[in-house]
Motif scaffolding. Structure first.
Motif, PDB file in Angstrom:
ATOM      1  N   GLU A  94       0.823  -1.240  -0.021  1.00 13.63           N
ATOM      2  CA  GLU A  94       0.002   0.073   0.029  1.00 13.63           C
ATOM      3  C   GLU A  94       0.885   1.292  -0.091  1.00 13.63           C
ATOM      4  O   GLU A  94       0.755   2.283  -0.611  1.00 13.63           O
ATOM      5  CB  GLU A  94      -0.763   0.165   1.307  1.00 13.63           C
ATOM      6  CG  GLU A  94      -1.655   1.157   1.474  1.00 13.63           C
ATOM      7  CD  GLU A  94      -2.461   1.309   2.707  1.00 13.63           C
ATOM      8  OE1 GLU A  94      -2.674   2.304   3.190  1.00 13.63           O
ATOM      9  OE2 GLU A  94      -2.984   0.184   3.109  1.00 13.63           O
ATOM     10  N   LEU A  95       1.941   1.381   0.819  1.00 12.68           N
ATOM     11  CA  LEU A  95       2.798   2.479   1.000  1.00 12.68           C
ATOM     12  C   LEU A  95       3.853   2.508  -0.297  1.00 12.68           C
ATOM     13  O   LEU A  95       4.004   3.758  -0.816  1.00 12.68           O
ATOM     14  CB  LEU A  95       3.778   2.453   1.984  1.00 12.68           C
ATOM     15  CG  LEU A  95       3.056   2.206   3.455  1.00 12.68           C
ATOM     16  CD1 LEU A  95       4.059   1.945   4.448  1.00 12.68           C
ATOM     17  CD2 LEU A  95       2.672   3.669   3.672  1.00 12.68           C
ATOM     18  N   LEU A  96       3.864   1.607  -1.064  1.00 12.69           N
ATOM     19  CA  LEU A  96       4.385   1.510  -2.356  1.00 12.69           C
ATOM     20  C   LEU A  96       3.721   2.241  -3.593  1.00 12.69           C
ATOM     21  O   LEU A  96       4.389   2.957  -4.417  1.00 12.69           O
ATOM     22  CB  LEU A  96       5.005   0.266  -2.895  1.00 12.69           C
ATOM     23  CG  LEU A  96       6.358  -0.400  -2.177  1.00 12.69           C
ATOM     24  CD1 LEU A  96       6.469  -1.771  -2.388  1.00 12.69           C
ATOM     25  CD2 LEU A  96       7.542   0.574  -2.356  1.00 12.69           C
ATOM     26  N   GLN A  97       2.498   2.264  -3.273  1.00 13.84           N
ATOM     27  CA  GLN A  97       1.478   2.931  -3.919  1.00 13.84           C
ATOM     28  C   GLN A  97       1.196   4.443  -3.681  1.00 13.84           C
ATOM     29  O   GLN A  97       0.377   5.291  -4.199  1.00 13.84           O
ATOM     30  CB  GLN A  97       0.190   2.205  -4.177  1.00 13.84           C
ATOM     31  CG  GLN A  97       0.347   0.800  -4.700  1.00 13.84           C
ATOM     32  CD  GLN A  97       1.045   0.722  -6.017  1.00 13.84           C
ATOM     33  OE1 GLN A  97       0.649   1.232  -6.917  1.00 13.84           O
ATOM     34  NE2 GLN A  97       2.086  -0.221  -6.063  1.00 13.84           N
ATOM     35  N   ASN A  98       1.918   4.846  -2.702  1.00  8.09           N
ATOM     36  CA  ASN A  98       1.439   6.237  -2.071  1.00  8.09           C
ATOM     37  C   ASN A  98       2.443   7.011  -2.721  1.00  8.09           C
ATOM     38  O   ASN A  98       3.615   7.392  -2.268  1.00  8.09           O
ATOM     39  CB  ASN A  98       1.535   6.040  -0.474  1.00  8.09           C
ATOM     40  CG  ASN A  98       1.092   7.395   0.152  1.00  8.09           C
ATOM     41  OD1 ASN A  98       1.117   8.571  -0.597  1.00  8.09           O
ATOM     42  ND2 ASN A  98       0.843   7.434   1.239  1.00  8.09           N
TER      43      ASN A  98
END
Length: 203
Positions: A94-98
């Motif tokens: 999820e953070l890698l898509q932020n």
């Protein structure tokens, strides 16, 4: 903002305050320098946040990190150690898509890993106590930016100690930047309006 250079590379702003060039022009950097950089941080959450942000800064400019700081705080739940320590692989993805943060898997994993290492340190006095135990007997007194170091024996020792406790992205240069940022040393140039304002060191 009208800027006037001084002989040792400091800049006199139109507000009458003297700052180094890096803190003189960009409003966000100036605010950070005037209000936060070099002031003591001694709580677990605060020290953990600074370690994480310094780790994300590796290979980038501090201005880049600072502009994304509020996004980081939102993404990492205000750097609440126990919450970040609970992050799993789904959260990493999820953070890698932020797009609001620096999307680098190794640095994101380091932030989670360092939260868990911070938890473990509670049994030994805690993260702030460990970090501050490397405060030197004297602080640097740089007269110009050319005299500002990027590493010290204390930062080397701190990096080694943190790595031994399981922390990552805590190299000697990164830990020197941390020591500057949280007041362990006063690296404000002599002549800056911020020199000696931390309450830790004299001028």
């Amino acid at each position: 903002m009208t800027l006037t250079s001084t002989d040792n590379g400091l800049i006199l702003g139109e507000d009458g305050k003297v700052r180094p060039l890096w803190a003189a022009s960009d409003p966000l950097m100036r605010q950070y320098y005037d209000e936060e950089w070099g002031m003591p941080v001694t709580d677990e959450q605060g020290v953990y946040e600074r370690i994480v942000l310094e780790g994300f800064q590796v290979g980038l400019s501090w201005a880049t990190v600072l502009r994304k700081r509020e996004n980081f705080r939102e993404a990492f739940h205000n750097f609440e150690v126990d919450t970040v320590a609970s992050f799993g692989e789904e959260k990493v993805e999820e953070l890698l898509q932020n797009a609001g943060i620096i999307r680098q898997r190794a640095k994101i994993n380091a932030a989670i890993n360092n939260a868990r290492a911070t938890q473990a340190l509670r049994e030994e006095g805690g993260l702030p106590q460990l970090v501050w135990s490397f405060k030197p007997e004297v602080t640097p007194r740089p007269l110009s930016m050319s005299e500002v170091a990027t590493v010290s024996e204390e930062s080397k020792a701190l990096a080694k100690a943190l790595k031994k406790k399981g922390f990552s992205f805590v190299g000697p240069t990164t830990m020197y930047a941390l020591m500057e940022a949280i007041g362990i040393i006063d690296n404000h140039l002599v002549g800056s309006h911020r020199r000696g304002t931390s309450g830790i060191w004299g001028e």
